[in-house]
Design a protein around this motif. Structure first.
Motif, PDB file in Angstrom:
ATOM      1  N   MET A   1      34.046  38.913  53.051  1.00 56.18           N
ATOM      2  CA  MET A   1      33.376  37.788  52.940  1.00 56.18           C
ATOM      3  C   MET A   1      33.245  37.362  51.543  1.00 56.18           C
ATOM      4  O   MET A   1      32.780  38.128  50.688  1.00 56.18           O
ATOM      5  N   PHE A   2      33.775  36.103  51.147  1.00 61.26           N
ATOM      6  CA  PHE A   2      33.536  35.885  49.690  1.00 61.26           C
ATOM      7  C   PHE A   2      33.658  34.214  49.595  1.00 61.26           C
ATOM      8  O   PHE A   2      33.660  33.811  50.673  1.00 61.26           O
ATOM      9  N   THR A   3      33.269  33.655  48.335  1.00 57.84           N
ATOM     10  CA  THR A   3      33.368  32.287  48.307  1.00 57.84           C
ATOM     11  C   THR A   3      34.279  31.621  47.635  1.00 57.84           C
ATOM     12  O   THR A   3      34.738  32.106  46.631  1.00 57.84           O
ATOM     13  N   GLN A   4      34.498  30.360  48.061  1.00 57.57           N
ATOM     14  CA  GLN A   4      35.747  29.755  47.189  1.00 57.57           C
ATOM     15  C   GLN A   4      35.050  28.375  46.941  1.00 57.57           C
ATOM     16  O   GLN A   4      34.328  27.605  47.550  1.00 57.57           O
TER      17      GLN A   4
ATOM     18  N   GLY B   1      38.193  31.339  43.440  1.00 61.10           N
ATOM     19  CA  GLY B   1      37.290  32.419  44.011  1.00 61.10           C
ATOM     20  C   GLY B   1      36.132  32.318  43.244  1.00 61.10           C
ATOM     21  O   GLY B   1      36.425  32.797  42.006  1.00 61.10           O
ATOM     22  N   ILE B   2      34.949  31.891  43.754  1.00 60.55           N
ATOM     23  CA  ILE B   2      33.803  32.093  42.934  1.00 60.55           C
ATOM     24  C   ILE B   2      33.436  33.410  42.472  1.00 60.55           C
ATOM     25  O   ILE B   2      33.125  33.570  41.154  1.00 60.55           O
TER      26      ILE B   2
ATOM     27  N   LEU C   1      24.607  30.834  40.594  1.00 60.72           N
ATOM     28  CA  LEU C   1      24.690  30.172  39.263  1.00 60.72           C
ATOM     29  C   LEU C   1      26.189  29.816  38.901  1.00 60.72           C
ATOM     30  O   LEU C   1      26.272  28.680  38.666  1.00 60.72           O
ATOM     31  N   VAL C   2      27.159  30.621  39.325  1.00 60.94           N
ATOM     32  CA  VAL C   2      28.635  30.192  38.835  1.00 60.94           C
ATOM     33  C   VAL C   2      28.934  28.814  39.816  1.00 60.94           C
ATOM     34  O   VAL C   2      29.341  28.030  39.207  1.00 60.94           O
TER      35      VAL C   2
ATOM     36  N   MET D   1      32.579  37.476  38.470  1.00 58.20           N
ATOM     37  CA  MET D   1      33.003  39.120  37.711  1.00 58.20           C
ATOM     38  C   MET D   1      33.576  38.850  36.486  1.00 58.20           C
ATOM     39  O   MET D   1      33.160  39.908  35.478  1.00 58.20           O
ATOM     40  N   LEU D   2      34.355  37.772  36.067  1.00 58.15           N
ATOM     41  CA  LEU D   2      34.811  37.799  34.912  1.00 58.15           C
ATOM     42  C   LEU D   2      33.775  37.412  33.816  1.00 58.15           C
ATOM     43  O   LEU D   2      33.671  38.021  32.740  1.00 58.15           O
ATOM     44  N   LYS D   3      33.013  36.583  34.219  1.00 56.15           N
ATOM     45  CA  LYS D   3      31.934  36.087  33.505  1.00 56.15           C
ATOM     46  C   LYS D   3      30.979  36.941  33.022  1.00 56.15           C
ATOM     47  O   LYS D   3      30.422  37.166  32.147  1.00 56.15           O
ATOM     48  N   TYR D   4      30.668  37.713  33.985  1.00 59.65           N
ATOM     49  CA  TYR D   4      29.416  38.896  33.864  1.00 59.65           C
ATOM     50  C   TYR D   4      30.029  40.317  33.572  1.00 59.65           C
ATOM     51  O   TYR D   4      29.445  41.427  33.422  1.00 59.65           O
ATOM     52  N   GLY D   5      31.409  40.201  33.597  1.00 59.94           N
ATOM     53  CA  GLY D   5      32.000  41.753  33.279  1.00 59.94           C
ATOM     54  C   GLY D   5      31.664  42.656  34.278  1.00 59.94           C
ATOM     55  O   GLY D   5      31.415  43.887  34.189  1.00 59.94           O
ATOM     56  N   ILE D   6      31.709  42.168  35.568  1.00 60.25           N
ATOM     57  CA  ILE D   6      31.572  43.202  36.845  1.00 60.25           C
ATOM     58  C   ILE D   6      32.944  43.795  37.214  1.00 60.25           C
ATOM     59  O   ILE D   6      33.919  42.785  37.290  1.00 60.25           O
ATOM     60  N   ASN D   7      33.117  45.067  37.316  1.00 58.34           N
ATOM     61  CA  ASN D   7      34.259  45.516  37.865  1.00 58.34           C
ATOM     62  C   ASN D   7      34.258  45.620  39.416  1.00 58.34           C
ATOM     63  O   ASN D   7      35.417  46.001  40.003  1.00 58.34           O
TER      64      ASN D   7
END
Ligand code: DAH
Length: 342
Positions: free
Chosen positions: A208-211, A312-313, A114-115, A318-324
């Motif tokens: 692994m993460f997305t950019q 970093g997507i 989504l992001v 994480m910021l948008k959905y408040g995930i820590n």
């Protein structure tokens, strides 16, 4: 003439038809009386031989009358049985159209997707095209061409998974910049989203993460263009009040290099848990494309300049959905994902 046999059969049938019979029972009754070979009524016909010739006709008529009588009653019984059975079915299969319907469970896109889609949508509106590179890269595209030759200390910033001396899992989507600049001449305006890999693993880092990489090259591009465009971007993503702040930083492929903060969209800049009381949140790295990188791709750095950025997507998600914990974005736990529908 043996009329008593006829009467016996008639009264037997009369008795048998008294109770409520279902279709199957009526079918069996019909067989018992009218079956061509073994039926009771048909059996009477067989006795005709023993009847004196003078009485035969009358006897035959009596049998026919009895047969017609049985046939009529069986028809009636069958009709009633069918009606009762239909009624029963109506009652059993009754549908209450006023009952609430079954809830259709709808799936949703993953928050990272989504992001990512939202970022692409915003940048597409500014004229960016998407270029997707490959996850396996050569050392040249991932580092050397980006002004990070072997033994450059900046290589330590990214703990790399090497596949061989030459090949590696890309550590950054910045490698896409080189591919695009090699193939195309300015003006260039591309976005390069994709997976990247680093030997990192804790609450905010995943191997692994997305950019999402961005690159603009044209005549007269400056750091002001970068900030103007990023302002537009963060306002669309986090809200119209959001501001940006550039802090000096270092990346080998940009000069000057900056780290970009956004004013905290949770507290509006007054300081809260999310921004750790500072009022600002770091969201991306960026800078003016290093002349050496342009030259490495055969682009004249006196004529052209550019800016680049890398986001970093998962960090934005994480910021948008408040995930820590970044792991929540990789575990595919439906209890979590259902809450993050965007
Ligand atoms: N590639 C950098 C990283 O993964 C992020 C980055 C910083 C990309 C500055 C850029 C840039 O294009 O200009 O940490």
């Amino acid at each position: 003439m043996d009329k008593s046999r006829l009467e016996e059969i008639r009264s037997r049938f009369q008795e048998e038809m008294q109770t409520e019979l279902d279709s199957q029972a009526v079918y069996e009754l019909r067989k018992r009386y009218l079956d061509r070979k073994a039926g009771l009524v048909s059996g009477l016909m067989k006795g005709m031989r023993d009847i004196p010739a003078a009485e035969r006709a009358e006897y035959g008529e009596s049998i026919n009358r009895l047969k017609d009588w049985v046939v009529d009653h069986l028809g009636e019984l069958e009709k009633k049985a069918k009606e009762r059975e239909l009624q029963k079915r109506y009652e059993q299969e009754k549908i209450d159209v006023t009952l609430p319907g079954k809830k259709i469970v709808r799936g949703n896109l993953h928050p990272t997707t989504l992001v990512r889609n939202e970022m692409i949508r915003v940048f597409s509106g500014m004229g960016f095209e998407v270029y997707e590179g490959t996850e396996i890269e050569t050392d040249f595209y991932n580092f050397t061409a980006l002004n990070t030759p072997k033994d450059h200390p900046a290589r330590d910033m990214q703990d790399t998974f090497y596949l061989s001396d030459e090949f590696l899992l890309r550590t950054q989507t910045s490698s896409g910049q080189i591919h695009v600049m090699e193939k195309r001449k300015p003006p260039i305006k591309i976005l390069s989203p994709g997976k990247v890999f680093r030997s990192d693993d804790d609450a905010t880092h995943s191997p692994m993460f997305t950019q999402m990489e961005g690159l603009v090259v044209d005549r007269g591009i400056t750091l002001c263009d970068l900030q103007g465009m990023l302002d537009q971007f963060v306002q669309k993503l986090f809200g119209a009040e959001t501001k940006t702040r550039l802090r000096p930083s270092y990346f080998p492929f940009t000069e000057p290099s900056v780290e970009v903060d956004v004013s905290c969209f949770s507290c509006g800049g007054t300081g809260c848990k999310l921004c750790k009381g500072t009022g600002w949140i770091e969201i991306l790295g960026a800078g003016v494309v290093n002349r050496k990188v342009l030259e490495n791709c055969g682009i004249c750095s006196d004529e052209y300049s550019g800016f680049a950025f890398g986001i970093g997507i998962e960090r934005v998600a994480m910021l948008k959905y408040g995930i820590n914990n970044i792991k929540l974005l990789f575990e595919s736990d439906l209890r979590v994902l259902k809450q993050l529908r965007g």
